[in-house]
Write a protein that holds these residues in place. Sequence first.
Motif, mmCIF file in Angstrom:
data_model
loop_
_atom_site.group_PDB
_atom_site.id
_atom_site.type_symbol
_atom_site.label_atom_id
_atom_site.label_comp_id
_atom_site.label_asym_id
_atom_site.label_seq_id
_atom_site.Cartn_x
_atom_site.Cartn_y
_atom_site.Cartn_z
ATOM 1 N N MET A 136 -14.019 -62.448 32.727
ATOM 2 C CA MET A 136 -14.747 -61.272 33.208
ATOM 3 C C MET A 136 -15.913 -61.650 34.106
ATOM 4 N N SER A 137 -16.482 -62.843 33.896
ATOM 5 C CA SER A 137 -17.534 -63.317 34.805
ATOM 6 C C SER A 137 -16.969 -63.537 36.207
ATOM 7 N N LEU A 138 -15.762 -64.088 36.289
ATOM 8 C CA LEU A 138 -15.120 -64.281 37.593
ATOM 9 C C LEU A 138 -14.818 -62.941 38.251
ATOM 10 N N TRP A 139 -14.302 -61.983 37.466
ATOM 11 C CA TRP A 139 -14.036 -60.651 38.027
ATOM 12 C C TRP A 139 -15.331 -59.983 38.481
ATOM 13 N N ALA A 140 -16.392 -60.125 37.688
ATOM 14 C CA ALA A 140 -17.662 -59.498 38.032
ATOM 15 C C ALA A 140 -18.256 -60.107 39.297
ATOM 16 N N GLN A 141 -18.163 -61.435 39.447
ATOM 17 C CA GLN A 141 -18.681 -62.081 40.650
ATOM 18 C C GLN A 141 -17.927 -61.613 41.900
ATOM 19 N N LYS A 142 -16.619 -61.479 41.771
ATOM 20 C CA LYS A 142 -15.818 -61.016 42.904
ATOM 21 C C LYS A 142 -16.185 -59.587 43.286
ATOM 22 N N VAL A 144 -15.966 -43.907 32.549
ATOM 23 C CA VAL A 144 -15.938 -42.484 32.922
ATOM 24 C C VAL A 144 -16.804 -42.240 34.153
ATOM 25 N N ALA A 145 -17.972 -42.884 34.209
ATOM 26 C CA ALA A 145 -18.860 -42.712 35.360
ATOM 27 C C ALA A 145 -18.221 -43.250 36.635
ATOM 28 N N LEU A 146 -17.571 -44.392 36.554
ATOM 29 C CA LEU A 146 -16.897 -44.960 37.727
ATOM 30 C C LEU A 146 -15.717 -44.103 38.164
ATOM 31 N N ALA A 147 -14.973 -43.576 37.190
ATOM 32 C CA ALA A 147 -13.838 -42.711 37.528
ATOM 33 C C ALA A 147 -14.315 -41.411 38.158
ATOM 34 N N HIS A 148 -15.434 -40.876 37.662
ATOM 35 C CA HIS A 148 -15.976 -39.638 38.235
ATOM 36 C C HIS A 148 -16.423 -39.860 39.666
ATOM 37 N N GLN A 149 -17.008 -41.017 39.956
ATOM 38 C CA GLN A 149 -17.425 -41.311 41.323
ATOM 39 C C GLN A 149 -16.228 -41.408 42.254
ATOM 40 N N SER A 150 -15.135 -42.024 41.776
ATOM 41 C CA SER A 150 -13.939 -42.159 42.612
ATOM 42 C C SER A 150 -13.278 -40.813 42.850
ATOM 43 N N SER A 151 -13.196 -39.965 41.817
ATOM 44 C CA SER A 151 -12.538 -38.665 41.965
ATOM 45 C C SER A 151 -13.340 -37.709 42.830
ATOM 46 N N SER A 152 -14.680 -37.829 42.810
ATOM 47 C CA SER A 152 -15.516 -36.950 43.623
ATOM 48 C C SER A 152 -15.596 -37.406 45.063
ATOM 49 N N GLY A 153 -15.127 -38.627 45.368
ATOM 50 C CA GLY A 153 -15.163 -39.132 46.732
ATOM 51 C C GLY A 153 -16.514 -39.641 47.179
ATOM 52 N N ASN A 154 -17.460 -39.752 46.254
ATOM 53 C CA ASN A 154 -18.801 -40.223 46.598
ATOM 54 C C ASN A 154 -18.862 -41.737 46.483
ATOM 55 N N ARG A 155 -18.343 -42.436 47.511
ATOM 56 C CA ARG A 155 -18.310 -43.889 47.500
ATOM 57 C C ARG A 155 -19.294 -44.492 48.488
ATOM 58 N N THR A 156 -20.202 -43.701 48.983
ATOM 59 C CA THR A 156 -21.164 -44.190 49.955
ATOM 60 C C THR A 156 -22.393 -44.795 49.317
ATOM 61 N N CYS A 157 -22.557 -44.635 48.018
ATOM 62 C CA CYS A 157 -23.723 -45.189 47.339
ATOM 63 C C CYS A 157 -23.303 -45.798 46.017
ATOM 64 N N PHE A 158 -24.113 -46.745 45.539
ATOM 65 C CA PHE A 158 -23.815 -47.429 44.291
ATOM 66 C C PHE A 158 -24.003 -46.469 43.124
ATOM 67 N N HIS A 170 -18.987 -58.079 42.566
ATOM 68 C CA HIS A 170 -20.389 -58.062 42.996
ATOM 69 C C HIS A 170 -20.507 -58.397 44.487
ATOM 70 N N LYS A 171 -19.686 -59.319 44.971
ATOM 71 C CA LYS A 171 -19.705 -59.658 46.400
ATOM 72 C C LYS A 171 -19.270 -58.464 47.250
ATOM 73 N N LEU A 172 -18.288 -57.719 46.755
ATOM 74 C CA LEU A 172 -17.876 -56.514 47.484
ATOM 75 C C LEU A 172 -18.978 -55.468 47.489
ATOM 76 N N TYR A 173 -19.671 -55.315 46.356
ATOM 77 C CA TYR A 173 -20.781 -54.380 46.291
ATOM 78 C C TYR A 173 -21.911 -54.784 47.241
ATOM 79 N N LEU A 174 -22.157 -56.083 47.379
ATOM 80 C CA LEU A 174 -23.218 -56.545 48.276
ATOM 81 C C LEU A 174 -22.920 -56.181 49.729
ATOM 82 N N LYS A 175 -21.636 -56.209 50.096
ATOM 83 C CA LYS A 175 -21.274 -55.836 51.463
ATOM 84 C C LYS A 175 -21.422 -54.336 51.697
#
Length: 363
Positions: free
Chosen positions: A333-339, A269-283, A341-346
């Motif tokens: 899920m570890s493979l998905w999380a690592q992938k 729900v928290a991730l969906a709320h962030q996407s719907s509000s357009g606030n993608r500039t911060c983690f 996580h790399k996007l989040y690091l960028k």
Amino acid sequence: MLKRQNPSTPEHRRDLAAHGGALSMSHNDSRSFFSLSQLVLSAGQIKPSPALKHSKITYFEVEIVDVQSKKQICIVDKVPPASTLLDVKHKFHKACPQWYPSRVGLQLERNGPFLKDSITIQSLAVSSIVTLYFTDLGQQVGWTTFFLTEYTGPLLIYLLFYIRLSTIYDQVESRKNFRHPVVHLACFCHCLHYIRHLLETLFVHKFSEGHTPLKNMIKGCAFYWGFTSWIAYYINHPRYTPPSFGHKQVSYAALAFLMCEAGNHFINVALAHQSSSGNRTCFPSPTYNPFTWLFLLVSCPNYTYEAGSWISFTVMTQTLPVGIFAFLMVIQMSLWAQKKHKLYLKRFYPEVRRKAAMIPIIF
């Protein structure tokens, strides 16, 4: 001795005046003639013609080439600069009806990645002709259909084993053996897990680029449906053996399962709320909800809770099929999380650099 003539003598001034007058008269005559000619030319017009507006719009031609044979399939002409790749796919579909837009994969280079539908033609063009390579992606299904099919199967399959159909178990043996309470609890937890997934698919998750190959859905259904049949067969079998440590093992594991399910839901729900509000500039940051505090330790807490659910279910039922399924799910899920996580690091390096991907202990 000759005298130098003074240019300012009256005779010289009269000559200049006469010559200047002649020039002035000829200039006035030319102006009168120009005005008269303009009057004659415009006499036949009722209204003055409006000024022509020259269009500055540049159209592109999109050449679509087969990626294997390098042969031209068609040319989509008169494509405005603001058109997206999805618009080009629709025009391509009109020219070649057998290739509907979701099945068309377009690349700027033969070995390059597939371009997103939201990309504009102007951003790809280096000249008036844009060459794109076509790949048939095969039959496609929507992401909503994909997840609904994948999660509905385990829900129904487990219930078929739970009611102990005569075609699956021996009816005489089923009536004689008493069902342990963990069998009913396992059915409740398993159904709760997949009902949550179905409801989140319909009302929480937002899917982009909304199609995936049909073969992916077939593989996903084979994995989930097959393991569900194996798990449900053993847990609902008349000879099922309850956990070794009895009530305490079942109770603590069930409590952990319910907490992980709740945490997974609140994270989604928290991730969906962030996407719907357009606030993608911060983690995503934790809120007052304690289940979101896991964002402080890992970048993908939804995978952490998902793994925790299946580990808890394994402890609660103490069956080998559930343990194998949980092990495979943790690896995937570890493979998905690592992938991710790399996007989040960028994107959010200062905020994510000290976090783990999925398991809080491993940094």
